[in-house]
Scaffold this motif. Structure first.
Motif, mmCIF file in Angstrom:
data_model
loop_
_atom_site.group_PDB
_atom_site.id
_atom_site.type_symbol
_atom_site.label_atom_id
_atom_site.label_comp_id
_atom_site.label_asym_id
_atom_site.label_seq_id
_atom_site.Cartn_x
_atom_site.Cartn_y
_atom_site.Cartn_z
ATOM 1 N N ASN A 359 37.748 42.143 39.601
ATOM 2 C CA ASN A 359 36.953 41.155 38.859
ATOM 3 C C ASN A 359 36.238 41.765 37.669
ATOM 4 O O ASN A 359 35.067 41.479 37.417
ATOM 5 C CB ASN A 359 35.936 40.477 39.783
ATOM 6 N N ASP A 435 35.111 33.691 40.341
ATOM 7 C CA ASP A 435 35.437 34.949 39.651
ATOM 8 C C ASP A 435 36.290 34.690 38.419
ATOM 9 O O ASP A 435 36.068 35.286 37.355
ATOM 10 C CB ASP A 435 36.174 35.899 40.601
ATOM 11 N N GLU A 436 37.266 33.795 38.556
ATOM 12 C CA GLU A 436 38.144 33.493 37.406
ATOM 13 C C GLU A 436 37.342 32.851 36.279
ATOM 14 O O GLU A 436 37.557 33.160 35.104
ATOM 15 C CB GLU A 436 39.272 32.556 37.861
ATOM 16 N N LEU A 439 35.346 35.590 34.558
ATOM 17 C CA LEU A 439 36.186 36.437 33.711
ATOM 18 C C LEU A 439 36.614 35.695 32.446
ATOM 19 O O LEU A 439 36.625 36.268 31.352
ATOM 20 C CB LEU A 439 37.417 36.903 34.501
#
Lengths: 490, 474
Positions: A359, A435-436, A439
């Motif tokens: 991550n 998390d995506e 990011l």
């Protein structure tokens, strides 16, 4: 009983209303940013002038106006060369001096000045002018080195190359004296122990075959064979990052003869470079085109070796007489390559952030046109296109289905880049995990915050402010760069 | 002993709880102040880069104040969105808890120490903010100001677990001390039981045994301390009581015997008179005379007993007056001279000093009459009785000497005891009650004097009476 219940309810309501919450921003109206918009602005720069004693430089901080589409470098140079001289200082520039061109590549600014050299009374004035330009530009955020050309060529001081400079001492007389002492030691001896060290801009091919990218290197010259030492250093390859491509490997038999200097009939000072045919095998192996090879040599040598107008390259005894640059055949007059032959193919690098393991984000560099290197719109398009094969260990960060058409516009104002994305982008983001989402958001924020003049990023959808993309990262505020999320920078 | 332990345990528990509370409060307060100061320092250091949105400087400055697992810094904007997190985990999230809300709504600073039971607020598990999930975590907020307007806040999160563990150590140490002191108290208690409680218990047992009639009860005496002296006194007292009890029993036995003897004699004489077939006037006269004697004797015994009872109960009052002892003794000698002459005994009285004494003349007459009468009774015909009256210092000394049968050495210590008879048959023959010398001794003692006897069997006896000289005339 009913009364008591009513009182209790009122009391509870009072308590509930008394619990404070975090402030929330006012709801803003729709602001449909389209395309790329920069606002003009004023910024502070340090301008270096010659002091009244003529022995040193002194600086003054001034607000300069940066127009839409302009750069701080150009505005600073304009102020420095302005005829509106500061009353308390003396301009280091000769009266007729002007800026012919400015290249900004990878933190290196190459300034080509138009100066009537015969108007200069002595080399001290030349030193003062070069150092004034260097120090003024080095003080600007994002500028690491300055290369000053006079009428398209490097000028020497005490017959020594100046090289690429960074911020120097303001005592110009001291610099002039140092050059003098160096020249006496270096030029008038055959002692190999006495050497000269200069910063030189080496130009390497980019890994995407589109550009040559400069990189400043400190080089020690054992003798006056500047071309030989520079090509040798080029062969050692770049160290700058993954946007650069390796150059031809060094080794015996690459060059058939020592470089030579010749004067053409038109009076141009040319460096003749002789390579063996084996160099073509190397170029093929490294996937480097002829023009990138020629551009690397030409730009490197003409940017450093004093009073050099061009380069003629021989391979297997045959001079390169034409080049195929990005599909265009460019004939070379008398096989001579000038610096301006490749100036428009001198690219720059931008930093993009893609997903890495754990991550984290991974910073990767990409070669890009110099005039687009600082364009947030261009960088976001690069980001949407995803990592290239050279971006090892990175992964595409955009949700599947996002295209460049989902980037509606970017506006930069007061250091904040406002990224306007489409509703389709927002819809596609709904499936992102926490998390995506993190990011994705910080790949955009970190990428744009690397650009000069951008300190924070806000993301809106179809001109409207949203709270989050998929529930985690709040977009009600403009977001600062997140340095801690970056794992490895190439 | 359990009571002692309970008292010690209770006292220590109170002290320990108070001490831990005080130390805990102090340590937490101290850390809270220090950490709040750090939060304020960070706020001062990052205010300028925050306003300039210089994220690199913000991050590097915040990192200077953090230590992995111990502290963490968040910098949030005016809407609570984390812009800098030294752990790079919460960027972009809203940090909504009491402290951030307080600072962003106007307070300059706010702080709290979260424990396992109050850590969650606004979706943030504060205890999880530090890796290792500290059981106690301090959250300190300081406002970031720009021209008196709050534009953000610094949240400094620090691990308070160390203090918590320190307190646990202190608690453990105090508990260990409690146990140690309890052990010392037990040992001390055992020592006290041995030296104090047990002798008191033994003494108590002895008293109880005595209360239940066991006058032979004695206490074991160990050492020379106060308890040993008390035990000795108890033993002495109980021995004396036992002797007195024996004496009482002996006295009752003797008195009964003495009273029964004349009654038996009277009964035999009366029965003889009653059952004789031919009354003999001479015999009747003789028997009646004997009966009369026995009645006189009973009367004497009862009179003497009453006298002794009177002395014992403190009822005997002396009718004291100044008198000349020599003259008093001379008169008694004169009274008994005919008896002595009748028994063929030479009686001589030597008055060397008249000896003025303060005393009851009647009682003293009884003393010396009795002593002289005894001397005459136990002296054979041809013997002599000599009375010497003299003065030694402030004492009048009277020696009554005879050349009589004397008193065996074994009997000599008992002759002043009631109903004690050296020669039981002879003494009754002489008409004695067995109480005379006891009465004599009691009267002499009442006058502040002393009496003793010296004798050699077959050679005679000397009774010596010492009385204090009267000081009135002097």
């Amino acid at each position: 009983m009913k009364k008591i219940s009513a009182y209790i309810i009122i009391f509870m309501l009072l308590i509930t209303s008394a619990i404070a919450e975090l402030p929330v921003p006012d709801v803003q109206g729709i602001n449909m940013h389209m395309g790329e918009t920069y606002g003009d602005y004023y910024t502070e720069v340090k301008l270096f002038y010659e002091s009244t004693n003529g022995m040193e430089l002194t600086n003054v901080t001034r607000n300069v106006y940066v127009p839409v589409g302009g750069t701080v470098v150009e505005s600073a140079l304009e102020a420095l060369f302005s005829t509106e001289a500061e009353s308390d200082f003396v301009s280091s520039m000769p009266g007729d001096a002007s800026v012919k061109s400015v290249e900004i590549n990878c933190g290196i600014v190459t300034v080509d000045l138009s100066v009537n050299m015969s108007a200069l009374q002595n080399e001290g004035e030349l030193v003062s002018m070069i150092i004034a330009v260097t120090n003024t530009l080095s003080s600007i955020d994002g500028v690491d080195y300055v290369n000053v050309l006079i009428n398209g060529r490097q000028e020497s001081i005490h017959d020594l190359p100046v090289g690429t400079l960074s911020y120097e001492t303001t005592a110009t007389s001291t610099i002039w004296s140092v050059f003098q002492v160096e020249a006496e030691a270096f030029l008038n001896t055959s002692n190999p122990q006495i050497s000269m060290t200069r910063n030189a801009a080496l130009y390497f091919p980019s890994n995407n075959g589109q550009w040559v990218l400069p990189e400043v290197r400190s080089i020690t010259f054992q003798d006056e064979r500047y071309a030989y030492w520079l090509i040798n250093e080029l062969m050692s390859g770049p160290t700058g990052g993954n946007a650069y491509s390796s150059f031809i490997a060094s080794g015996s038999g690459i060059m058939s003869d020592e470089p030579e200097i010749s004067i053409t009939a038109s009076g141009e000072r040319i460096i003749e470079i002789y390579f063996n045919n084996i160099v073509r095998d190397y170029l093929l192996l490294q996937d480097i085109s002829d023009w990138q090879f020629a551009a690397s040599i030409t730009m490197t040598l003409t940017s450093f070796i004093p009073e050099t107008d061009g380069v003629r390259i021989y391979i297997g005894g045959e001079p390169l007489s034409q080049l195929n640059i990005r599909g265009q055949h460019i004939p070379l007059d008398d096989s001579i390559m000038h610096r301006n032959t490749f100036a428009m193919y001198t690219g720059s690098t931008c930093t993009l952030y893609f997903a890495a393991e754990d991550n984290k984000l991974c910073a990767t560099q990409r070669a890009i046109s110099s005039d687009r290197a600082n364009s947030p719109y261009a960088l976001l398009i690069q980001l949407i296109s995803g990592p290239s094969s050279a971006d090892i260990g990175t992964a595409h960060i955009m949700p599947a289905g996002v295209t460049s058409g989902d980037l509606l516009g970017v506006t930069v104002e007061n250091g904040i880049a406002c990224v306007n994305m489409s509703a389709n982008f927002y819809r596609l983001c709904q499936v992102l995990t926490e998390d995506e989402e993190e990011l994705l958001v910080y790949s955009i924020v970190n990428t744009l915050c690397n650009l000069p003049g951008i300190n924070a990023v806000s993301i809106i959808i179809e001109g409207e402010q949203i709270e989050t993309l998929s529930g985690s990262i709040f977009l009600i505020s403009e977001l600062f760069m997140n340095p801690g999320i970056v794992t490895t920078a190439y | 002993m359990i009571a002692y332990l309970l008292i010690i345990a209770t006292a220590f528990s109170v002290v320990a709880v108070s001490l831990i509370q005080l130390v805990g409060d102090y340590l937490f307060r101290q850390q809270a102040q220090d950490d709040q100061r750090i939060a304020n320092d960070i706020a001062a250091a990052v205010a300028e880069p925050f306003y300039a949105k210089d994220s690199e400087t913000l991050y590097l400055t915040a990192c200077k104040y953090t230590d992995e697992n111990i502290s963490r810094v968040l910098i949030i904007d005016r809407y609570g969105v984390v812009q800098t997190d030294t752990a790079s985990e919460l960027n972009g999230r809203r940090f909504e808890n009491n402290e951030s809300v307080a600072v962003l709504t106007g307070e300059n600073e706010a702080s709290n120490i979260y424990a396992a039971d109050n850590s969650s607020y606004g979706g943030f598990d504060v205890l999880s903010l530090l890796s290792g999930h500290s059981m106690k975590t301090g959250v300190y907020a300081a406002a970031l100001k720009n021209d008196d307007t709050t534009v953000g806040a610094v949240i400094y999160i620090s691990n308070a677990q160390e203090i918590y563990e320190g307190l646990s150590t202190i608690r453990l140490q105090i508990t260990l001390w409690l146990i140690l002191i309890a052990l010392v108290a037990i040992v001390l208690n055992l020592f006290l039981v041995k030296t104090i409680t047990r002798p008191i218990g033994n003494l108590n047992d002895g008293i109880e045994r005595m209360a239940h009639g066991d006058l032979s009860a004695r206490v074991e005496v160990k050492g020379k301390n106060e308890f040993a002296q008390l035990a000795l006194a108890f033993n002495s007292m109980s021995e004396r009581i036992e002797q007195l009890d024996k004496a009482r029993g002996q006295f009752v036995s003797n008195a009964s015997h003495e009273l029964k003897t004349p009654l038996s004699t009277i009964k035999i004489l009366i029965e003889t008179l009653l059952y004789q077939e031919t009354p003999d006037p001479d015999m009747e006269k003789e028997f009646l005379g004997d009966i009369n004697k026995e009645i006189d004797r009973l009367n004497s015994i009862v009179t003497d007993l009453l006298t002794l009872v009177n002395v014992d109960s403190g009822g005997m009052k002396l009718n004291k007056s100044d008198l000349k002892l020599g003259q008093l003794i001379q008169e008694q000698t004169q009274r008994l001279m005919p008896l002595a002459r009748e028994n063929g005994i030479e009686m001589e009285c030597n008055i060397k000093d008249s000896c003025d004494v303060l005393g009851d003349a009647t009682k003293l007459q009884q003393v010396f009459y009795n002593l002289m009468d005894n001397a005459i009774k136990y002296t054979h015909r041809g013997g002599s009785v000599t009375i010497d009256v003299s003065r030694t210092g402030r004492r009048a000394i009277v020696h009554i000497s005879d050349t009589g049968v004397g008193i065996p050495e074994s009997d000599l210590p008992h002759i002043f005891e009631r109903f004690y008879r050296v020669d039981k048959a002879r003494s009754r023959e002489t008409g004695g009650t067995g109480l005379g010398l006891s009465i004599v001794k009691q009267i002499v003692l009442l006058h502040g004097g002393i009496i003793n006897a010296a004798s050699k069997e077959g050679e005679g006896t000397v009774f010596t009476v010492e009385l204090p000289i009267s000081t009135r005339k002097e």
